[in-house]
Design an enzyme around this catalytic site. Structure first.
Site, PDB file in Angstrom:
ATOM      1  N   ASP A 176      -3.467  10.072  10.224  1.00  9.96           N
ATOM      2  CA  ASP A 176      -2.251   9.413  10.329  1.00  9.96           C
ATOM      3  C   ASP A 176      -1.617  10.191  11.393  1.00  9.96           C
ATOM      4  O   ASP A 176      -1.587  11.528  11.720  1.00  9.96           O
ATOM      5  CB  ASP A 176      -1.330   9.776   9.156  1.00  9.96           C
ATOM      6  N   GLU A 201       0.751  -1.125  -0.026  1.00 14.79           N
ATOM      7  CA  GLU A 201      -0.210   0.054   0.062  1.00 14.79           C
ATOM      8  C   GLU A 201       0.791   1.191  -0.055  1.00 14.79           C
ATOM      9  O   GLU A 201       1.742   1.460   1.009  1.00 14.79           O
ATOM     10  CB  GLU A 201      -0.778   0.143   1.166  1.00 14.79           C
TER      11      GLU A 201
END
Length: 251
Positions: free
Chosen positions: A57, A46
């Site tokens: 994130d 990914e």
């Protein structure tokens, strides 16, 4: 046949997906990382498209995004580099980005470049499922690109069932309400709740060592490791640091 689909037909458990940010640790790192991960028998890769404000994130991936952008990585460069290594890479590649990037680049052009670059699927966590179904589903199906959906501990059972019918090939399970890179914060009650969902699942967020990897393998078909991998790889001895981390995590 889509490479992700083929993988889930041929492998039913202990699937390992490694995430890294395109353009990190250097703008030229990606081809080597892809080749090394393939040689180490990683199942899926990914690749994060660097973004100035990656909402979900944690600190490690945010820093890798900042470094990547400073290195000069962007979507056009990413596709260019993927096209150059396409003939050498056989494992499925999934791109993870944000809806704004998708629109700004041009949706049709983005999908066309995905196909030309050997990309098998997309994760756009902030693309509302309703908009995907109404505006993009037919285009994705025509291009044979997978659209991967994320679910979190806050996802209701009703919505979970709906998202399970939308996603292609597997569900991305966010293991906790924390951002990526948060250690030992896996929500086991949530994993118990989704265990019986009859769609393959990969668990991410907080998978950082052998213990958390085994938890993911217990409750799902596989795991996604991102922050721990990014933290481990070093520009000065990239190939060795990749091999060291993968051998540590799967020993």
């Amino acid at each position: 046949m889509n490479k992700i689909k083929r993988l889930f037909i041929n492998k039913k458990k202990n699937i390992l997906n490694i995430y890294f940010t395109a353009g990190y640790p250097s703008i030229d790192s990606m081809p080597l990382i892809l080749k090394r991960l393939q040689n180490l028998n990683i199942d899926i890769v990914e690749i994060g498209i660097p973004y100035s404000d990656p909402l979900a994130d944690g600190n490690i991936i945010q820093k890798s995004n900042t470094k990547s952008l400073k290195n000069g990585m962007n979507i056009s460069v990413l596709f260019y580099k993927l096209k150059k290594v396409k003939k050498y890479i056989n494992i499925p590649i999934i791109l993870m980005g944000y809806y704004n990037q998708f629109i700004k680049y041009g949706e049709i052009k983005f999908l066309e470049d995905c196909i030309e670059s050997g990309v098998s699927g997309l994760i756009l966590p902030d693309l509302p499922p309703r908009i995907y179904l109404n505006k993009y589903k037919k285009i994705f199906k025509k291009s044979k690109l997978a659209f991967i959906v994320l679910i979190t501990p806050q996802t209701s059972l009703k919505r979970l069932k709906r998202l399970s019918s939308i996603t292609d090939y597997f569900l991305y399970i966010v293991s906790s309400n924390s951002t990526t890179g948060t250690k030992n914060n896996i929500n086991l009650s949530f994993l118990e709740r989704i265990k019986e969902i009859n769609v393959p699942k990969l668990i991410g967020f907080g998978i950082c060592d052998k213990k958390s990897l085994n938890i993911a393998f217990k409750y799902a078909e596989g795991a996604i490791i991102g922050s721990a991998f990014i933290k481990a790889i070093k520009k000065s001895y990239l190939e060795k640091s990749i091999e060291k981390f993968i051998k540590y995590i799967i020993k």
